[in-house]
Scaffold this motif. Structure first.
Motif, PDB file in Angstrom:
ATOM      1  N   GLU A  91       0.849  -1.189   0.000  1.00 44.14           N
ATOM      2  CA  GLU A  91       0.000   0.000   0.000  1.00 44.14           C
ATOM      3  C   GLU A  91       0.888   1.243   0.000  1.00 44.14           C
ATOM      4  N   PRO A  92       0.360   2.364  -0.484  1.00 42.45           N
ATOM      5  CA  PRO A  92       1.170   3.601  -0.452  1.00 42.45           C
ATOM      6  C   PRO A  92       1.696   3.931   0.944  1.00 42.45           C
ATOM      7  N   ASP A  93       0.941   3.588   1.990  1.00 40.81           N
ATOM      8  CA  ASP A  93       1.403   3.864   3.353  1.00 40.81           C
ATOM      9  C   ASP A  93       2.604   3.021   3.757  1.00 40.81           C
ATOM     10  N   ASP A  94       2.951   2.027   2.958  1.00 38.42           N
ATOM     11  CA  ASP A  94       4.141   1.219   3.243  1.00 38.42           C
ATOM     12  C   ASP A  94       5.416   1.899   2.739  1.00 38.42           C
ATOM     13  N   THR A  95       5.260   3.004   2.024  1.00 38.71           N
ATOM     14  CA  THR A  95       6.419   3.734   1.514  1.00 38.71           C
ATOM     15  C   THR A  95       7.278   4.237   2.668  1.00 38.71           C
ATOM     16  N   ALA A  96       8.558   3.866   2.640  1.00 36.75           N
ATOM     17  CA  ALA A  96       9.471   4.223   3.724  1.00 36.75           C
ATOM     18  C   ALA A  96      10.863   3.701   3.381  1.00 36.75           C
ATOM     19  N   VAL A  97      11.827   4.116   4.185  1.00 32.52           N
ATOM     20  CA  VAL A  97      13.133   3.474   4.160  1.00 32.52           C
ATOM     21  C   VAL A  97      13.073   2.323   5.154  1.00 32.52           C
ATOM     22  N   TYR A  98      13.425   1.138   4.699  1.00 29.66           N
ATOM     23  CA  TYR A  98      13.368  -0.062   5.528  1.00 29.66           C
ATOM     24  C   TYR A  98      14.778  -0.393   6.007  1.00 29.66           C
ATOM     25  N   TYR A  99      14.882  -0.606   7.313  1.00 25.14           N
ATOM     26  CA  TYR A  99      16.172  -0.878   7.944  1.00 25.14           C
ATOM     27  C   TYR A  99      16.172  -2.267   8.554  1.00 25.14           C
ATOM     28  N   CYS A 100      17.264  -2.981   8.359  1.00 23.99           N
ATOM     29  CA  CYS A 100      17.482  -4.263   8.995  1.00 23.99           C
ATOM     30  C   CYS A 100      18.185  -4.022  10.330  1.00 23.99           C
ATOM     31  N   LYS A 101      17.814  -4.794  11.330  1.00 25.77           N
ATOM     32  CA  LYS A 101      18.446  -4.684  12.639  1.00 25.77           C
ATOM     33  C   LYS A 101      18.803  -6.069  13.149  1.00 25.77           C
ATOM     34  N   LEU A 102      19.987  -6.189  13.726  1.00 27.66           N
ATOM     35  CA  LEU A 102      20.442  -7.422  14.359  1.00 27.66           C
ATOM     36  C   LEU A 102      20.674  -7.138  15.835  1.00 27.66           C
ATOM     37  N   ARG A 103      20.204  -8.057  16.681  1.00 27.07           N
ATOM     38  CA  ARG A 103      20.463  -7.912  18.115  1.00 27.07           C
ATOM     39  C   ARG A 103      21.036  -9.232  18.617  1.00 27.07           C
ATOM     40  N   GLY A 104      22.098  -9.126  19.402  1.00 28.12           N
ATOM     41  CA  GLY A 104      22.730 -10.328  19.916  1.00 28.12           C
ATOM     42  C   GLY A 104      23.285 -10.115  21.300  1.00 28.12           C
ATOM     43  N   TYR A 105      23.911 -11.163  21.809  1.00 25.02           N
ATOM     44  CA  TYR A 105      24.466 -11.085  23.157  1.00 25.02           C
ATOM     45  C   TYR A 105      25.865 -11.674  23.148  1.00 25.02           C
ATOM     46  N   ASN A 106      26.821 -10.886  23.643  1.00 29.58           N
ATOM     47  CA  ASN A 106      28.201 -11.349  23.764  1.00 29.58           C
ATOM     48  C   ASN A 106      28.838 -10.566  24.895  1.00 29.58           C
ATOM     49  N   ALA A 107      28.751 -11.086  26.089  1.00 26.64           N
ATOM     50  CA  ALA A 107      29.201 -10.368  27.291  1.00 26.64           C
ATOM     51  C   ALA A 107      28.441  -9.054  27.423  1.00 26.64           C
ATOM     52  N   GLY A 108      27.210  -9.039  26.936  1.00 27.99           N
ATOM     53  CA  GLY A 108      26.378  -7.840  26.955  1.00 27.99           C
ATOM     54  C   GLY A 108      25.581  -7.769  25.673  1.00 27.99           C
ATOM     55  N   TRP A 109      24.448  -7.100  25.721  1.00 28.50           N
ATOM     56  CA  TRP A 109      23.613  -6.974  24.520  1.00 28.50           C
ATOM     57  C   TRP A 109      24.273  -6.011  23.541  1.00 28.50           C
ATOM     58  N   TYR A 110      24.159  -6.322  22.265  1.00 32.77           N
ATOM     59  CA  TYR A 110      24.639  -5.424  21.224  1.00 32.77           C
ATOM     60  C   TYR A 110      23.619  -5.412  20.095  1.00 32.77           C
ATOM     61  N   SER A 111      23.621  -4.374  19.308  1.00 32.58           N
ATOM     62  CA  SER A 111      22.738  -4.293  18.146  1.00 32.58           C
ATOM     63  C   SER A 111      23.422  -3.514  17.034  1.00 32.58           C
ATOM     64  N   HIS A 112      23.028  -3.825  15.809  1.00 30.09           N
ATOM     65  CA  HIS A 112      23.561  -3.148  14.627  1.00 30.09           C
ATOM     66  C   HIS A 112      22.425  -2.887  13.651  1.00 30.09           C
ATOM     67  N   TRP A 113      22.560  -1.816  12.891  1.00 36.08           N
ATOM     68  CA  TRP A 113      21.583  -1.431  11.879  1.00 36.08           C
ATOM     69  C   TRP A 113      22.207  -1.471  10.493  1.00 36.08           C
ATOM     70  N   GLY A 114      21.367  -1.815   9.519  1.00 38.25           N
ATOM     71  CA  GLY A 114      21.792  -1.687   8.136  1.00 38.25           C
ATOM     72  C   GLY A 114      21.661  -0.237   7.680  1.00 38.25           C
ATOM     73  N   GLN A 115      22.073   0.008   6.445  1.00 33.41           N
ATOM     74  CA  GLN A 115      22.080   1.372   5.931  1.00 33.41           C
ATOM     75  C   GLN A 115      20.700   1.809   5.433  1.00 33.41           C
ATOM     76  N   GLY A 116      19.800   0.860   5.262  1.00 32.67           N
ATOM     77  CA  GLY A 116      18.449   1.178   4.816  1.00 32.67           C
ATOM     78  C   GLY A 116      18.270   0.987   3.325  1.00 32.67           C
ATOM     79  N   THR A 117      17.062   0.610   2.939  1.00 35.68           N
ATOM     80  CA  THR A 117      16.719   0.463   1.530  1.00 35.68           C
ATOM     81  C   THR A 117      15.343   1.084   1.311  1.00 35.68           C
ATOM     82  N   GLN A 118      15.227   1.849   0.229  1.00 30.02           N
ATOM     83  CA  GLN A 118      13.993   2.595  -0.030  1.00 30.02           C
ATOM     84  C   GLN A 118      12.944   1.696  -0.665  1.00 30.02           C
TER      85      GLN A 118
END
Length: 119
Positions: A87-114
């Motif tokens: 739908e037109p309302d789905d128009t956005a930049v979509y970002y991927c996110k990863l969350r993990g745990y290695n001696a503490g929580w960490y997360s990373h984001w992708g650069q985004g895709t339109q």
């Protein structure tokens, strides 16, 4: 360091489909979940869908339930988002996110895709 490479965005007419992919590389230790978020112009970033790495349980925003499907490939450290009945309302930049745990929580984001959905 973790790198997230997104692909699959583009322009589609309302009612069409797109498939987004996100491949994680680098020090992807103990991934807990991956997911997709989106941000439309003038709006805050919002959750679209997430998937747990162990077990595969999923969650979706109400606005995409029944239209979007998130999936994963553990061997390739890849998460996909199949988007149908766009739908037109789905128009956005979509970002991927990863969350993990290695001696503490960490997360990373992708650069985004339109993703642009025309009416």
């Amino acid at each position: 360091q973790v790198q997230l490479a997104e692909s699959g965005g583009g322009l589609v007419q309302a009612g069409g489909s797109l498939r987004l992919s996100c491949a994680a590389s680098g020090r992807t230790l103990n991934i807990y979940e991956m997911g997709w978020f989106r941000q439309a112009p003038g709006k805050e970033r919002e959750l679209v869908a997430t998937i747990r790495w162990d077990g595969g349980s999923t969650s979706y925003a109400d606005s995409v339930k029944g239209r979007f499907t998130i999936s994963k490939d553990n061997a390739k450290n890849t998460v996909n988002l199949q988007m149908n009945s766009l739908e037109p309302d789905d128009t956005a930049v979509y970002y991927c996110k990863l969350r993990g745990y290695n001696a503490g929580w960490y997360s990373h984001w992708g650069q985004g895709t339109q993703v642009t959905v025309s009416s």
